[in-house]
Design a protein around this motif. Structure first.
Motif, mmCIF file in Angstrom:
data_model
loop_
_atom_site.group_PDB
_atom_site.id
_atom_site.type_symbol
_atom_site.label_atom_id
_atom_site.label_comp_id
_atom_site.label_asym_id
_atom_site.label_seq_id
_atom_site.Cartn_x
_atom_site.Cartn_y
_atom_site.Cartn_z
ATOM 1 N N ALA A 23 0.845 -1.194 0.000
ATOM 2 C CA ALA A 23 0.000 0.000 0.000
ATOM 3 C C ALA A 23 0.876 1.238 0.000
ATOM 4 N N PHE A 24 0.524 2.194 -0.877
ATOM 5 C CA PHE A 24 1.135 3.511 -0.898
ATOM 6 C C PHE A 24 0.181 4.442 -0.163
ATOM 7 N N ILE A 25 0.645 5.075 0.906
ATOM 8 C CA ILE A 25 -0.234 5.718 1.876
ATOM 9 C C ILE A 25 0.140 7.195 2.014
ATOM 10 N N ARG A 26 -0.871 8.065 1.970
ATOM 11 C CA ARG A 26 -0.622 9.497 2.092
ATOM 12 C C ARG A 26 -1.292 10.036 3.352
ATOM 13 N N CYS A 27 -0.966 11.270 3.688
ATOM 14 C CA CYS A 27 -1.627 11.967 4.778
ATOM 15 C C CYS A 27 -2.947 12.552 4.277
ATOM 16 N N ASP A 28 -3.864 12.734 5.182
ATOM 17 C CA ASP A 28 -5.179 13.287 4.849
ATOM 18 C C ASP A 28 -5.226 14.735 5.302
ATOM 19 N N GLN A 42 3.386 4.100 -9.743
ATOM 20 C CA GLN A 42 2.636 4.630 -8.599
ATOM 21 C C GLN A 42 3.403 5.824 -8.006
ATOM 22 N N GLY A 43 2.829 7.009 -8.114
ATOM 23 C CA GLY A 43 3.453 8.222 -7.609
ATOM 24 C C GLY A 43 4.133 9.052 -8.675
ATOM 25 N N SER A 44 4.537 8.438 -9.784
ATOM 26 C CA SER A 44 5.102 9.115 -10.967
ATOM 27 C C SER A 44 6.452 9.778 -10.740
ATOM 28 N N GLN A 45 7.095 9.573 -9.590
ATOM 29 C CA GLN A 45 8.336 10.300 -9.308
ATOM 30 C C GLN A 45 9.461 9.913 -10.266
ATOM 31 N N LEU A 61 7.189 -1.377 -11.709
ATOM 32 C CA LEU A 61 7.659 -0.352 -10.789
ATOM 33 C C LEU A 61 8.055 0.937 -11.500
ATOM 34 N N ALA A 62 8.323 0.858 -12.810
ATOM 35 C CA ALA A 62 8.806 2.047 -13.515
ATOM 36 C C ALA A 62 8.164 2.164 -14.885
#
Length: 381
Positions: free
Chosen positions: A230-235, A292-295, A333-334
């Motif tokens: 899981a990729f988890i962010r702040c709310d 996931q996240g596109s960084q 992953l990429a």
């Protein structure tokens, strides 16, 4: 939001034109808690122990950190952005990860969390001062929630390069010569942790700290057993925040995988990478762009074998975006970049890794032979 062309002959999905091709199926994990104790605002810093603070400081400067404070027993590292430090390294007998510290949105949140778990709020000796409460997640990893009294002031930035793109010319009668120097770290972005108890640990971060899931990954043929990453962010409500501040994945170990630090742009990543390579540091994987996240990413090993990432241009999500679901695979992953390395995946068949696997399979956790085989297949696909 940019529009993704849709084949009108294909049925629309709940995530068409969003960050993932798939959303949740009926009954799957919602990716958030209905009534969290608090909602943390961000990561504050990461805590480590190392026997050689002088060596740690040399790498820190080469990687692009600034020094916030230094004593005989502690080294505080920071980025250029105003706020809290990124990392504290304490002198210890062995190199080890001590745990993450998350930033409370308000000082009262520290008291509220302490009252719920029955722990004492303590003052912390951090540059600028502050208060914290110490917890343990279900994996046994120490977690702090902190509120800093005074943020550190901003430092000078690494100027992004002016790029000529298509018919837009931002640079005329001038050349590009980015200096080969450390990628100046702006801030701590995220930490990735491995856990043998994925479901319980995930729910703990959602219930206790009010975090929400951006993307779930599942094993091929095992979606019915639930996600394994899981990729988890702040709310922070309508305020867009990093796609992930914390990532968790199921595995035989428990603890630190890597941490990521934002820099200005792709040139800062690349020139800083050349600087690190010239000084003999080991690149683990990169340069590339994540799915996931596109960084934009570039991973390195420090002298103690901890993995750290330079990143730029990551996704930002507000709280109304629902989790995406995707199969786990090494190739997924990429979007582009060199093939993922065994060093990054942690798939070296060392005696220590084999002992870790055997211990996990004998323990009371979520890693069983079917899950292990599924993870091995995913990391080779």
């Amino acid at each position: 939001m940019s529009h993704i062309p849709v084949d009108e002959g294909q049925p629309l999905t709940p995530h068409q034109d969003l960050h993932s091709e798939q959303g949740a199926l009926r009954g799957e994990h919602p990716g958030r808690s209905g009534n969290p104790v608090i909602k943390v605002a961000d990561l504050a810093w990461l805590e480590f122990e190392k026997p050689d603070l002088d060596q740690a400081e040399v790498f820190a400067r080469d990687f692009g950190f600034a020094i916030a404070a230094r004593t005989d027993h502690e080294l505080w590292l920071r980025g250029t952005f105003a706020g809290s430090p990124c990392m504290v390294i304490r002198r210890g007998r062995a190199s080890r990860f001590l745990g993450p510290a998350f930033r409370a949105a308000e000082c009262a949140d520290v008291d509220r969390l302490a009252a719920v778990v029955g722990h004492t709020v303590r003052d912390i000796d951090v540059p600028g001062g502050g208060r914290s409460v110490s917890l343990f997640d279900p994996s046994g990893i120490p977690v702090r929630v902190v509120h800093c009294a005074e943020p550190l002031p901003a430092l000078p930035e690494q100027t992004p390069l002016a790029l000529n793109t298509g018919t837009e010319f931002r640079r005329r009668n001038a050349t590009q010569r980015p200096p080969r120097e450390p990628s100046r770290v702006q801030r701590l972005g995220h930490v990735v942790l491995e856990t043998r108890s994925f479901g319980r640990t995930l729910d703990w971060y959602l219930d206790m700290l009010g975090m929400i899931v951006s993307d779930f990954l599942f094993l091929d043929g095992q979606r019915g057993r639930g996600p394994t990453m899981a990729f988890i962010r702040c709310d922070q409500g309508s305020l867009p925040v990093d796609h992930h501040t914390l990532a968790l994945h199921l595995g035989p170990g428990a603890g630190y995988v890597h941490s990521a630090y934002q820099v200005t742009d792709l040139d800062a990543i690349a020139a800083g990478g050349e600087y690190l390579a010239e000084r003999g540091y080991q690149r683990s994987w990169g340069i590339g762009r994540h799915v996931q996240g596109s960084q934009l990413f570039d991973y390195w090993r420090d002298p103690d074998r901890f993995m750290l990432e330079h990143f730029a241009d990551g996704d930002l999500f507000s709280s109304d975006l629902e989790p995406g679901w995707a199969p786990m695979s090494a190739s997924g992953l990429a979007q582009w970049g060199p093939p993922v390395t065994r060093d990054f995946l942690g798939t070296h068949p060392s005696p220590a890794k084999l002992r870790e696997v055997m211990t996990a399979l004998r323990g009371d956790n979520e890693l069983d032979p079917a899950r292990l085989l599924g993870l091995m297949k995913a990391m080779s696909s």
